[in-house]
Design a protein around this motif. Sequence first.
Motif, PDB file in Angstrom:
ATOM      1  N   MET A 144      -0.690   4.313  -0.754  1.00  8.32           N
ATOM      2  CA  MET A 144      -1.734   5.316  -0.915  1.00  8.32           C
ATOM      3  C   MET A 144      -1.339   6.635  -0.250  1.00  8.32           C
ATOM      4  O   MET A 144      -0.567   6.666   0.707  1.00  8.32           O
TER       5      MET A 144
ATOM      6  N   TYR B 211      -6.447  -1.002  -5.950  1.00  6.58           N
ATOM      7  CA  TYR B 211      -6.957   0.358  -5.823  1.00  6.58           C
ATOM      8  C   TYR B 211      -6.039   1.292  -6.615  1.00  6.58           C
ATOM      9  O   TYR B 211      -4.887   1.493  -6.254  1.00  6.58           O
TER      10      TYR B 211
ATOM     11  N   GLU C 150     -12.069  -6.775  -5.314  1.00  5.80           N
ATOM     12  CA  GLU C 150     -12.316  -5.337  -5.273  1.00  5.80           C
ATOM     13  C   GLU C 150     -11.436  -4.635  -6.303  1.00  5.80           C
ATOM     14  O   GLU C 150     -10.242  -4.927  -6.405  1.00  5.80           O
TER      15      GLU C 150
ATOM     16  N   ARG D 182     -10.930  -0.560  -7.746  1.00  8.15           N
ATOM     17  CA  ARG D 182     -11.307   0.852  -7.691  1.00  8.15           C
ATOM     18  C   ARG D 182     -10.459   1.619  -8.702  1.00  8.15           C
ATOM     19  O   ARG D 182      -9.241   1.711  -8.571  1.00  8.15           O
TER      20      ARG D 182
ATOM     21  N   SER E 198      -2.975  -8.014  -2.558  1.00 12.96           N
ATOM     22  CA  SER E 198      -3.612  -6.700  -2.560  1.00 12.96           C
ATOM     23  C   SER E 198      -2.573  -5.643  -2.919  1.00 12.96           C
ATOM     24  O   SER E 198      -1.413  -5.735  -2.517  1.00 12.96           O
TER      25      SER E 198
ATOM     26  N   SER F 245       0.842  -1.189   0.000  1.00 14.73           N
ATOM     27  CA  SER F 245       0.000   0.000   0.000  1.00 14.73           C
ATOM     28  C   SER F 245       0.879   1.241   0.000  1.00 14.73           C
ATOM     29  O   SER F 245       1.653   1.472   0.933  1.00 14.73           O
TER      30      SER F 245
ATOM     31  N   SER G 289     -12.516  -1.983   2.436  1.00 15.55           N
ATOM     32  CA  SER G 289     -11.075  -2.052   2.215  1.00 15.55           C
ATOM     33  C   SER G 289     -10.436  -2.621   3.473  1.00 15.55           C
ATOM     34  O   SER G 289     -10.521  -2.038   4.550  1.00 15.55           O
TER      35      SER G 289
ATOM     36  N   SER H  40      -3.929   4.256  -4.646  1.00 14.60           N
ATOM     37  CA  SER H  40      -4.827   5.405  -4.766  1.00 14.60           C
ATOM     38  C   SER H  40      -4.191   6.680  -4.220  1.00 14.60           C
ATOM     39  O   SER H  40      -3.300   6.640  -3.366  1.00 14.60           O
TER      40      SER H  40
ATOM     41  N   LYS I 146      -7.364  -7.485  -4.477  1.00 20.32           N
ATOM     42  CA  LYS I 146      -7.775  -6.099  -4.272  1.00 20.32           C
ATOM     43  C   LYS I 146      -6.794  -5.175  -4.978  1.00 20.32           C
ATOM     44  O   LYS I 146      -5.587  -5.261  -4.740  1.00 20.32           O
TER      45      LYS I 146
ATOM     46  N   SER J 297      -7.483   4.437  -7.757  1.00 18.90           N
ATOM     47  CA  SER J 297      -8.315   5.638  -7.857  1.00 18.90           C
ATOM     48  C   SER J 297      -7.522   6.912  -7.583  1.00 18.90           C
ATOM     49  O   SER J 297      -6.461   6.891  -6.953  1.00 18.90           O
TER      50      SER J 297
ATOM     51  N   TYR K 102      -2.471  -1.304  -3.290  1.00 22.63           N
ATOM     52  CA  TYR K 102      -3.177  -0.045  -3.091  1.00 22.63           C
ATOM     53  C   TYR K 102      -2.285   1.113  -3.550  1.00 22.63           C
ATOM     54  O   TYR K 102      -1.227   1.360  -2.972  1.00 22.63           O
TER      55      TYR K 102
END
Length: 659
Positions: free
Chosen positions: A122, A168, A190, A192, A141, A120, A367, A145, A166, A170, A143
């Motif tokens: 993010m 992400y 998921e 996004r 996963s 992640s 999430s 975003s 997952k 976005s 992430y």
Amino acid sequence: MLMGAHAAPRVRAPPPPPRKHATTTTLLLLSCMVMVVIVSSAAPAPDSDALLKFKASLSNAGALDTWDPSTSPCSVENGNWNGVICFEGNIWGLQLEDMDLSGDIDVDSLVPLRLLRTLSFMNNNFEGSIPDFKKLGALKSLYLSNNQLSGRIPDDAFAGMGSLKKLYLSNNKFTGTIPASLAALPRLLELRLEANQFVGALPNFLQKDLKLLNVSNNQLEGPIPEALISMGPTAFSGNKELCGKPLDSLCKSPTTSATPNVHPNKYSPLKVATAVIAFGIALGAIIVILMALIQRTKQQTPQSSYNQKSAEAAASLVDHDQCGSSSSSSSSPDRSSKRSHQEQAGKLSFVRDDRQKFDLQDLLRASAEVLGSGNFGSSYKALLMDGQAVVVKRFKQMNTVGREEFHEHMRRLGRLKHPNLLPLVAYYYRKEEKLLVFDHVKRGSLATHLHGKRSISQPALDWPKRLKIIQGVAKGLAYLHTELPSLTLPHGHLKSSNVLLDESLEPLLMDYALIPVVNPEHAHHIMVAYKSPEYSQHGRSISMKKTDVWTLGILILEVLTGKFPTNYLTQSSSNDWVNSIIRDQENSQLLFDKEIGATWTSKGEMLKLFKIGIACCEEDMEKRCDLKEIVEKIQDLKERDSHADQGHSINAGRHEVDV
């Protein structure tokens, strides 16, 4: 969590220098041994080396200054490196969020981390094209975003990432069409992609387990695939050229450029009317048949297969992130039919009225982040769609507890209300495992603040803060003993990792009052109370509430000295650890943690608390002080002692300690 174990590559010592005038074989062997020792001590561990190489590719990485090559990223004594998620001593993931990071995301440096499953980044400032994450094929996963990533994502960017669940992306600046490889990910749950600049048509996502999709606020066009209709209109809003359900805009029918030259009698009014009537009759017959089948199914099955599947999938929420796939139910239809309606519907039982209600499906759509794995099971942070953050703890050591007994005890815990207790919000009962839901506390545990690597934004715990924490812990423990008088151990599992700190550093006790619902054979191995002197010496069942006093004493000494009670957690007795603390008092520089900020006006009060901690750790329970007396003494302590009470002896009944 089932994962293959990978042995770390061996560090080979370089060959010894050429022999010139070695006189004996012994001398040569000694020189080789010395070189091996030097190389072994100097060479960084493979995981540390990979993370440090990754850090070198980043800019503005001040938040990662705690990555110390002299310690392990997954150190029990020092705590994990900042942002590093570990499981059983291995690096499971990186959670580098809100750190103002920029530069390059060096995927190649992370390839040696074979157990890496979640990343992640993010809320940072990464720019440029998306890195080649498919080199990390085992990721579950990812992430990304809220960064500044841009450009077209290649169609094969996620090819071969069969474990990815997952993703992400976005709030970036991605352009071009949505990568086709996303539609081929078999386990995607998921996705996004909102707030980018994607164009073109939506791929046909056919994953049956896809729970969350958001492509809003892009530049997509064309009809929405039928398989995505259930996602709701908000998932597709902000795309002017998208059409079809669930949006209100209808797709335009294709028009022909020229009228076909047909025979004038081919479509006569009579033939058209006959065709319409025939079609209506056939359609009516189909509807009648379908209605009959639906009615028959409802009579045979009390709950639809979708609801039953959803409940089982939600109850095994942790399995989705740990094992790569949800665990299938081993219950037969007859056994499943005996479950309560609430269990079949997959509903949580809420014990508090001041919390917004949600269900297990909301948790599945949330999430989720792995917080860690403790003695009881795994913990997850779930960020619900409404912004509410909760922690879901999964327990497997409660399998022998009956449903009614479990429900009654959880309702009893739900009635507890105290500012120093982490409140239980909801729970879920299933024979194979149990889920408990709590509020999420951002500052983390006391253990992390005492033993973890601190960031710039996280100040050290000085004496006033530590005194406040101990006083809050004592008040919470006293409340448990008052409200749960029938329990032999109202807490039973008090340790620094089970004390959370809120925004004002007020302590919140967690994992309390669980002994009545934990399997006895597991409790003996995992709960702190069963490591007390009375149990290790006599092997008898815990039956005295003074065991909670003993755990409080260990916590007090840990807070004052900053020393991690390793033996206390890993062995059956903590006597050696307590004795080592007492020996340290001979050197006042070793007695208190250097970050506590001791002064002559506060040291007297600190010594009083030290005396209280030693009194709590009296081996003989009969000589150990009662909790009420201990709490009163703790509450009388102050931040400063105007008398500067120094040089006196601490006689706690167990030892006489000269300070």
